[in-house]
Every structure is written in C-alpha cells, then in structure tokens.
Design a protein around this motif. Structure first.
Motif, PDB file in Angstrom:
ATOM      1  N   SER A  83      -9.584  -6.508  -0.312  1.00 23.44           N
ATOM      2  CA  SER A  83      -9.334  -7.852  -0.816  1.00 23.44           C
ATOM      3  C   SER A  83      -8.111  -8.439  -0.109  1.00 23.44           C
ATOM      4  O   SER A  83      -7.007  -7.879  -0.194  1.00 23.44           O
ATOM      5  N   GLU A  84      -8.291  -9.551   0.581  1.00 23.93           N
ATOM      6  CA  GLU A  84      -7.162 -10.193   1.246  1.00 23.93           C
ATOM      7  C   GLU A  84      -6.117 -10.622   0.226  1.00 23.93           C
ATOM      8  O   GLU A  84      -4.910 -10.574   0.493  1.00 23.93           O
ATOM      9  N   THR A  85      -6.571 -11.034  -0.960  1.00 20.08           N
ATOM     10  CA  THR A  85      -5.630 -11.413  -2.020  1.00 20.08           C
ATOM     11  C   THR A  85      -4.795 -10.215  -2.447  1.00 20.08           C
ATOM     12  O   THR A  85      -3.571 -10.316  -2.600  1.00 20.08           O
ATOM     13  N   TYR A  86      -5.468  -9.068  -2.631  1.00 20.00           N
ATOM     14  CA  TYR A  86      -4.711  -7.889  -3.091  1.00 20.00           C
ATOM     15  C   TYR A  86      -3.756  -7.405  -2.007  1.00 20.00           C
ATOM     16  O   TYR A  86      -2.615  -7.010  -2.300  1.00 20.00           O
ATOM     17  N   LYS A  87      -4.182  -7.447  -0.771  1.00 20.03           N
ATOM     18  CA  LYS A  87      -3.289  -7.040   0.314  1.00 20.03           C
ATOM     19  C   LYS A  87      -2.077  -7.976   0.396  1.00 20.03           C
ATOM     20  O   LYS A  87      -0.947  -7.524   0.617  1.00 20.03           O
ATOM     21  N   ARG A  88      -2.304  -9.272   0.210  1.00 20.78           N
ATOM     22  CA  ARG A  88      -1.192 -10.231   0.258  1.00 20.78           C
ATOM     23  C   ARG A  88      -0.194  -9.960  -0.866  1.00 20.78           C
ATOM     24  O   ARG A  88       1.029  -9.887  -0.635  1.00 20.78           O
ATOM     25  N   LEU A  89      -0.704  -9.778  -2.081  1.00 17.37           N
ATOM     26  CA  LEU A  89       0.181  -9.562  -3.223  1.00 17.37           C
ATOM     27  C   LEU A  89       0.866  -8.191  -3.148  1.00 17.37           C
ATOM     28  O   LEU A  89       2.029  -8.045  -3.542  1.00 17.37           O
ATOM     29  N   ALA A 109      -8.701   2.773   3.397  1.00 17.08           N
ATOM     30  CA  ALA A 109      -7.563   3.338   2.670  1.00 17.08           C
ATOM     31  C   ALA A 109      -6.351   3.481   3.588  1.00 17.08           C
ATOM     32  O   ALA A 109      -5.215   3.183   3.192  1.00 17.08           O
ATOM     33  N   ILE A 110      -6.599   3.942   4.817  1.00 13.97           N
ATOM     34  CA  ILE A 110      -5.493   4.110   5.769  1.00 13.97           C
ATOM     35  C   ILE A 110      -4.897   2.749   6.130  1.00 13.97           C
ATOM     36  O   ILE A 110      -3.668   2.600   6.239  1.00 13.97           O
ATOM     37  N   SER A 111      -5.740   1.741   6.286  1.00 17.40           N
ATOM     38  CA  SER A 111      -5.257   0.398   6.593  1.00 17.40           C
ATOM     39  C   SER A 111      -4.382  -0.132   5.459  1.00 17.40           C
ATOM     40  O   SER A 111      -3.342  -0.766   5.701  1.00 17.40           O
ATOM     41  N   PHE A 112      -4.779   0.130   4.217  1.00 19.46           N
ATOM     42  CA  PHE A 112      -3.987  -0.303   3.065  1.00 19.46           C
ATOM     43  C   PHE A 112      -2.646   0.432   3.031  1.00 19.46           C
ATOM     44  O   PHE A 112      -1.603  -0.171   2.751  1.00 19.46           O
ATOM     45  N   ALA A 113      -2.677   1.722   3.327  1.00 16.48           N
ATOM     46  CA  ALA A 113      -1.422   2.479   3.388  1.00 16.48           C
ATOM     47  C   ALA A 113      -0.543   1.981   4.538  1.00 16.48           C
ATOM     48  O   ALA A 113       0.683   1.896   4.404  1.00 16.48           O
ATOM     49  N   LYS A 114      -1.164   1.636   5.659  1.00 17.90           N
ATOM     50  CA  LYS A 114      -0.396   1.151   6.816  1.00 17.90           C
ATOM     51  C   LYS A 114       0.295  -0.171   6.503  1.00 17.90           C
ATOM     52  O   LYS A 114       1.443  -0.407   6.929  1.00 17.90           O
ATOM     53  N   LEU A 115      -0.399  -1.034   5.771  1.00 23.45           N
ATOM     54  CA  LEU A 115       0.205  -2.297   5.367  1.00 23.45           C
ATOM     55  C   LEU A 115       1.558  -2.042   4.702  1.00 23.45           C
ATOM     56  O   LEU A 115       2.558  -2.712   4.993  1.00 23.45           O
ATOM     57  N   GLN A 116       1.597  -1.046   3.811  1.00 19.23           N
ATOM     58  CA  GLN A 116       2.829  -0.740   3.087  1.00 19.23           C
ATOM     59  C   GLN A 116       3.810   0.044   3.955  1.00 19.23           C
ATOM     60  O   GLN A 116       5.024  -0.219   3.932  1.00 19.23           O
ATOM     61  N   ALA A 117       3.306   0.985   4.730  1.00 18.22           N
ATOM     62  CA  ALA A 117       4.194   1.792   5.571  1.00 18.22           C
ATOM     63  C   ALA A 117       4.937   0.919   6.573  1.00 18.22           C
ATOM     64  O   ALA A 117       6.138   1.113   6.811  1.00 18.22           O
ATOM     65  N   ASP A 118       4.247  -0.044   7.151  1.00 14.87           N
ATOM     66  CA  ASP A 118       4.893  -0.928   8.127  1.00 14.87           C
ATOM     67  C   ASP A 118       6.028  -1.725   7.486  1.00 14.87           C
ATOM     68  O   ASP A 118       7.086  -1.927   8.102  1.00 14.87           O
ATOM     69  N   ILE A 119       5.808  -2.186   6.263  1.00 17.75           N
ATOM     70  CA  ILE A 119       6.852  -2.934   5.549  1.00 17.75           C
ATOM     71  C   ILE A 119       8.051  -2.034   5.263  1.00 17.75           C
ATOM     72  O   ILE A 119       9.211  -2.428   5.477  1.00 17.75           O
ATOM     73  N   PRO A 164      -2.533  -2.550 -10.637  1.00 17.44           N
ATOM     74  CA  PRO A 164      -2.195  -3.974 -10.597  1.00 17.44           C
ATOM     75  C   PRO A 164      -1.953  -4.536 -11.993  1.00 17.44           C
ATOM     76  O   PRO A 164      -2.568  -4.087 -12.963  1.00 17.44           O
ATOM     77  N   PRO A 165      -1.046  -5.521 -12.101  1.00 13.03           N
ATOM     78  CA  PRO A 165      -0.736  -6.107 -13.409  1.00 13.03           C
ATOM     79  C   PRO A 165      -1.911  -6.901 -13.981  1.00 13.03           C
ATOM     80  O   PRO A 165      -2.783  -7.380 -13.244  1.00 13.03           O
ATOM     81  N   ALA A 166      -1.880  -7.088 -15.295  1.00 11.02           N
ATOM     82  CA  ALA A 166      -2.932  -7.874 -15.947  1.00 11.02           C
ATOM     83  C   ALA A 166      -2.921  -9.315 -15.455  1.00 11.02           C
ATOM     84  O   ALA A 166      -3.991  -9.936 -15.298  1.00 11.02           O
ATOM     85  N   TRP A 167      -1.721  -9.864 -15.199  1.00 11.26           N
ATOM     86  CA  TRP A 167      -1.683 -11.251 -14.717  1.00 11.26           C
ATOM     87  C   TRP A 167      -2.395 -11.375 -13.369  1.00 11.26           C
ATOM     88  O   TRP A 167      -2.977 -12.416 -13.056  1.00 11.26           O
ATOM     89  N   PRO A 208      -9.691 -12.197  -9.957  1.00 14.09           N
ATOM     90  CA  PRO A 208     -10.686 -11.139 -10.237  1.00 14.09           C
ATOM     91  C   PRO A 208     -11.337 -10.576  -8.975  1.00 14.09           C
ATOM     92  O   PRO A 208     -11.937  -9.502  -9.018  1.00 14.09           O
ATOM     93  N   GLU A 209     -11.205 -11.280  -7.846  1.00 18.16           N
ATOM     94  CA  GLU A 209     -11.802 -10.776  -6.607  1.00 18.16           C
ATOM     95  C   GLU A 209     -11.134  -9.505  -6.106  1.00 18.16           C
ATOM     96  O   GLU A 209     -11.661  -8.827  -5.212  1.00 18.16           O
ATOM     97  N   VAL A 210      -9.977  -9.125  -6.679  1.00 16.14           N
ATOM     98  CA  VAL A 210      -9.303  -7.900  -6.244  1.00 16.14           C
ATOM     99  C   VAL A 210      -9.940  -6.658  -6.856  1.00 16.14           C
ATOM    100  O   VAL A 210      -9.657  -5.536  -6.425  1.00 16.14           O
ATOM    101  N   LEU A 211     -10.789  -6.845  -7.873  1.00 13.14           N
ATOM    102  CA  LEU A 211     -11.352  -5.705  -8.590  1.00 13.14           C
ATOM    103  C   LEU A 211     -12.395  -4.977  -7.743  1.00 13.14           C
ATOM    104  O   LEU A 211     -13.145  -5.596  -6.983  1.00 13.14           O
ATOM    105  N   ASN A 212     -12.434  -3.666  -7.903  1.00 15.21           N
ATOM    106  CA  ASN A 212     -13.469  -2.879  -7.240  1.00 15.21           C
ATOM    107  C   ASN A 212     -14.802  -3.094  -7.957  1.00 15.21           C
ATOM    108  O   ASN A 212     -14.844  -3.497  -9.126  1.00 15.21           O
ATOM    109  N   VAL A 213     -15.886  -2.794  -7.256  1.00 10.57           N
ATOM    110  CA  VAL A 213     -17.231  -3.035  -7.765  1.00 10.57           C
ATOM    111  C   VAL A 213     -18.075  -1.796  -7.504  1.00 10.57           C
ATOM    112  O   VAL A 213     -17.952  -1.158  -6.454  1.00 10.57           O
TER     113      VAL A 213
END
Length: 680
Positions: free
Chosen positions: A119-125, A228-238, A86-89, A95-100
């Motif tokens: 992160s809903e924000t990271y998935k949206r972006l 992880a699969i859900s995150f990949a699916k988000l992109q695969a569907d698009i 992810p970009p610095a901006w 910051p909620e997109v960061l792993n912990v």
C-alpha cells in the motif's frame, strides 16, 4: 558479506512495555533489571498511537521518560519501529492499507499485522513515523539500535490486496519484460492459461479445482519475500540516514521471506525469537521426537543468516494467547537450559520475553519472567543464576564461531516450491527432520546452508560433508558447484526426487536426476510412490542391515563406475540398486533413491565418519553436544534435555568454564542441566 553481531561479552536483556504499566512501576522495574545483570531492554514495537496519537501529531514524552529512566540505571535500549500494529485512526481513514485474503475479504483492525506491504499509503505513513522517531532518538545515548517492525510475515505470510496485485504485476513486468517470457516461464500453455495483456496478470486467485499454476505460485512467494524486504528497506534507509551510529536489525524468521537477502542487504545482524516451549506441546508422533530440542535446528538456520546473532525474545514462562494453544510452565532448569541452547548456537545477546506478564489483551497468558503480582518466583531465580554464570564465560564465548563439519543444505526455491508440490515437499520435510534427529542423537554438530546464486566453493569447502536430501530444483550452475566441491574432496548425499526441476519449477527433459547424473553416476530407471496398502519395500545396507524404504522408491541405473551400497530385497525391485556411492575427483557422492529414515541417516553418519567426538565423550541420546570455537579454543556445550539425570563420560580432563572445576571420567548431569567445558 555475512552480517553478524559483534559483542565482546555475552549479554542479557528483556522486553519491556512501559506503555502497559503505571509510571510509578518503572523505576523499580529498571532497578531490578540492572540488579539481574541485564544490559539491554527492548521497547516500542507496538506503540504507534503513543508516538502519533493522531495523524501528523507526534508525542515522545512517555518513551522519553522511560528511556531516560532506563539510561539512569545503565541500561541500553533497542527501539522498535511500530509498524506491525497500525493505529485505529490510520486503518479507519485509509482502509486500503488493510491486508486481504485470497477470497477477497479484508482483515480488520483489532489484532496485529493486518496491513499489506505494498500500500503506497501505508508506506508513506510508515516512512513518516520512522523518520520522526529516528530524528528524535538519533543522538540519545541510551539507544543502542533499532528493530524494524516486528516479526515480518508472522501471523500471515500471504497478501492479496489490490495494492499487492498491482505491485505483483509491476514486479512480473520488471522480471520478465515480455508476456511471452512470462507465459513461457509459467507454462501457461497448459490448460489454456496464456496471458495476452498485462492487465490479466494477478497474484494467484481461487480456481476450480483449487489448484493454481505451480510456477505462478513459486513466483508469488518470491514476490511476497521481495515485498517484505522492500518494506524493511524503506525503514532501514531512513534509520541509516538519520541515525547512522545506531544498529539496525529485525526479528523473527517466518515463511515466504528470504532472511539471508534481507540481512545481507539491510541489517547489521539478525535477531531471532526463540520459543522452544512450542516443541513440548505440538503434536508429534514421529520416531524419537525432538520436542524443545528442535529449536536447536531453528537456531542453526538463524546462524546461517548471522553467525553471531541476538535473541530478541527468549521464552521465559508458560505461553499462550486467550484464543489458542497454551503451553506448560518451564520445568525447573528449562529456562536456563533454553538460554544456553541459544548461546551454544551463536547468540551473543539474549533478551527474555517479557519482563512481566501482561494484565490486558490477547497475551495475558503469555508469561514473562515476573508474574502479574511482581512477587519472587522460580523463573526470576533461574535468570539470576544464568546472569551470574555468563559473567564467568561471557568474554571467552562472545564472538566465537559454531564448529561443524557437516551441513544440511536447502534453498528458498525448494522450500517454497515444496509447499505446493506434494510429490517432493513432504519428503523433504520428513528427511530433513530425520537428518536433524540423526545429527542430534549421534552428537554431530551441524550447520544449515541455504544455497544461493552467490554461494561459492569456499563456503562449501569448510564442510567435510553436505546432505541435500531432496533437491528437486537444481540448476546447472548449482550442479557444477557440487561437482567442484566433490572434486576437491567433499562428500555429498542426495535423496530421491533430486535434480529434475529448473528454477521455474518446470521439469527438465532429462533423465533423473538431471544435471546431477554424472556426479552421482546413476540415472533413475523407474520410480513409484509407496501405496499404503502394499508391501513396504526394504533395502539392505552393505549386505547387513535391512531397513524399510517407505514413501517413495527409485530404482537406480548405474551409468558410470559406482559402488552399490544397498539393493532392494523384496517387491518387483528385488536386487536392484537403491543406494550408490561414487568417487569423483578427491571426494565422494552418494545417491539414495528413497526418503531417509533415522537408521539410514545414522548409518551414513558412521560411513562418513562424522561422529568425531566419540573419542572425547560418551554421551546418551538425551544430551546435545554443541561447540563454539575462538582463537583455537573450543567451548563444548553439553545440554541435558531430559527430566532425569544422565550419565556421561568425559574421557580426558577438562575444565568447567562456569565453575572452574576439573571434569573427567564419569559425570552425572542433573535434569535440564548444562555444562560448558574447555581444555584444562
């Protein structure tokens, strides 16, 4: 449905980062790629800021020019979605997109893979950037396909952000419906861990002592995989929506991710990143270490996901970051050897990492085909040789299937449970490694089988034998499947600590080995872990070979008619059964009450008559034998992993598919040499 790559020729390619280099270098780079016989180039997977320099502002100029220039030279492009970095901006504003970490410490911007999947924000972006890229490149004739993200779960495979805890709670609600069911499944009555409100449910957190609930831990790994699969699916569907005529895949193979499920549900085929050089430098004081040859087994696992697959990163030079392990340079012939290692195991596309070694950043020591200076070198010459050779065999081999009569069985449940369970996990790892060595050194081609709820008898019946060394978690459904496999003529081998757990990781209130007992014909009378200061128990094999029985011992008690193949020869177990064989229907089961060693595995290979190629070849241990078959034609790959010449005997006339020469009788293979043989 099994997903696999479908190519009519073996093809080569390379990873390239146009954003790293002055534009005046691009034309010469692409021109040289084409001259080397490359078909594909992979780009874009770390370039989010190039595509979206600030939120909501998109720029495709740089990559449009690079893709157009590649297309000008007849190259096809795999475009990566840039969500691994992810970009610095983005991380600064959100910051909620960061792993912990499990300790609650946020990972910060400055490396890679520091985001969390939930992160809903990271998935949206992420969905926005992938959508913009897909819409922009959907009709570009140069784009062959897409790589989602890069190496999912690489660098880190555990996630503890607030978004992950929240998502896990919802995941658990959906799976268990009620807290009573969750408490029962996790066995929370032990140590008074019972949950009385869903708000109390989190991913595992640090405990005193630091030993979280093991059933909770197993579900946590399932959740990480699903995330992880859900995150990949988000992109695969698009990508499917906007670019339906372009391939969709991803690369890697890392922990806590069910790659079989992800591929079957989302991808066109699977891609792997193969770095056998790691095997040369990782400390290994075990008996007869495989070193770079171990990557043949990694490729076998990839083949279980996609029978024909792509290599998106093939080691081409010495490797290392500025912060970690450095690897030696491949010796003369090794780059070629490793390429054929990938091809022998099912790769129909091989792309080298990378075109030119980076001059900046963490990977300035992770070398590519070309050095910083772009001058001629031995690695480029080897790639050129491989390129010329695969033009001779590419049409014959592409689309062919790896040929194996035996499979080593595992499951994600057992792998994930075994990470935490030290009474079975280390035994499984040790026995698996020793069976892999036994197959390799006895020249027995072997497949990997990941047991799934969807696994059918037809999938298992194609194997003459199955080896499942320490199958701790075995459900009744799986036991029934094995029983039917044996009834229909199959042979199966189990080791100690098999069959005593259910899918939650809790133990059955059954005599060991649980639902397997009637198949193998025994129960376990007693068991022990071998103490380091005590006499090592020994067993015989058919009254002849005496072997050590290290690590763990089970004394077997026959419940049905069985043949006792081995008994203990010392300690208080002396004379008691250690290894038994039982006829069941048309097939045979074996149960060994211990951890396998190389000698015992080799003896069982002889017992099962799996080394069928002895009548065709005499091969030293340093040579790997692999076979790809197509329309009744076998292509035999002989790979020399030694830095010395090796003498082999080809017992009937065969043709070298690369040179066209007839091969027979005694042949000398040069260090790191490769032969691809076919019937004359």
């Amino acid at each position: 449905m099994v997903k696999k790559l479908q190519e009519d020729m073996l093809k080569l390619g390379v990873c390239y980062y146009p954003e790293h280099w002055p534009e005046e270098l691009w034309e010469e780079d692409f021109k040289r790629m084409k001259e080397l016989g490359f078909t594909y180039v992979r780009v874009g997977e770390f370039a989010w800021t190039i595509f979206e320099p600030e939120e909501g502002t998109f720029s495709f100029d740089l990559f449009d020019r690079a893709v157009a220039k590649a297309h000008e030279y007849g190259l096809k492009v795999f475009m990566g979605t840039p969500t691994a970095t992810p970009p610095a901006w983005l991380t600064h504003k959100y910051p909620e997109v960061l792993n912990v970490s499990q300790d609650g410490i946020s990972y910060q911007h400055g490396a890679r893979r520091h985001y969390n999947y939930n992160s809903e924000t990271y998935k949206r972006l992420s969905s926005i950037i992938v959508t913009e890229m897909a819409k922009h490149y959907k009709d570009n004739p140069a784009i062959a396909g897409w790589q989602i993200d890069n190496e999912l779960n690489c660098e880190i495979d555990a996630f503890y952000s607030e978004a992950d805890h929240t998502a896990f709670r919802e995941w658990a609600k959906k799976k268990y419906k009620t807290l009573d069911k969750l408490n029962q499944t996790w066995g929370t009555v032990f140590w008074n861990q019972t949950y009385t409100s869903w708000d109390q449910v989190y991913l595992t957190r640090k405990t005193v002592p630091n030993s979280p609930n093991p059933h909770h831990m197993l579900d946590e790994k399932r959740f990480i995989s699903d995330s992880a699969i859900s995150f990949a699916k988000l992109q695969a569907d698009i990508l499917r929506l906007h670019a339906p005529n372009q391939w969709v895949t991803t690369n890697g193979m890392f922990k806590h991710l069910d790659n079989h499920k992800m591929t079957n549900e989302l991808l066109d085929f699977y891609a792997y990143d193969s770095y056998p050089n790691f095997g040369r430098v990782i400390e290994d004081d075990s008996e007869k270490p495989l070193r770079d040859r171990k990557w043949s087994w990694n490729l076998s696992i990839v083949r279980s996901i996609s029978p024909n697959f792509a290599i998106f990163e093939q080691q081409s030079g010495p490797g290392g970051w500025v912060t970690r392990l450095e690897q030696p340079s491949p010796k003369p012939g090794q780059l070629r050897l490793w390429t054929y290692q990938s091809i022998a195991h099912g790769a129909d596309i091989v792309m080298y990492f990378r075109w030119r070694t980076a001059t900046k950043g963490t990977e300035i020591y992770w070398h590519g085909i070309n050095d910083y200076h772009n001058l001629p070198n031995r690695r480029v010459n080897e790639v050129e040789q491989v390129s010329k050779e695969i033009h001779q065999i590419g049409e014959k081999v592409a689309g062919s299937s790896y040929k194996a009569e035996v499979a080593l069985v595992t499951s994600y449940d057992n792998e994930w449970d075994g990470e935490f369970d030290k009474w079975v996990g280390p035994y499984a790892a040790k026995s698996n490694d020793l069976w892999i060595k036994a197959f390799q050194y006895n020249h027995v081609p072997a497949d990997a089988v990941y047991l799934r709820n969807e696994t059918t008898i037809d999938e298992l019946k194609k194997y003459k034998a199955l080896v499942y060394p320490h199958a701790a978690i075995v459900t009744k459904q799986q036991a029934d499947l094995f029983r039917e496999y044996v009834n229909q003529g199959g042979k199966i081998i189990f080791g100690c600590r098999s069959g005593y757990k259910d899918e939650t990781g809790q133990t059955y209130m059954k005599a060991f080995p649980g639902y397997l007992a009637d198949l193998v014909g025994v129960t376990v009378e007693e068991f022990t872990r071998v103490a380091p200061y005590e006499e090592i128990p020994r067993i015989n094999f058919k009254g002849e070979n005496e072997l050590e029985a290290n690590d763990f011992n089970e004394v077997l008690h026959p419940q049905y008619d069985v043949d006792v193949i081995s008994t203990y020869t010392n300690t208080h177990f002396e004379g008691k059964p250690a290894l038994v064989k039982r006829t069941h229907g048309a097939g045979t089961s074996y149960y060994f009450g211990g951890v396998f060693n190389l000698k015992l595995a080799s003896l069982l290979i002889d017992e099962l008559q799996l080394n069928n190629y002895k009548d065709q070849f005499d091969l030293p241990e340093k040579i790997e034998l692999a076979i790809r078959s197509k329309v009744g034609n076998d292509y035999v790959f002989l790979l020399n992993y030694a830095d010395t010449t090796q003498k082999i005997v080809v017992k009937r006339k065969m043709r070298d598919a690369i040179t066209g020469n007839i091969i027979s009788n005694k042949v000398t293979m040069q260090p790191f040499d490769v032969l691809v043989l076919e019937e004359d």
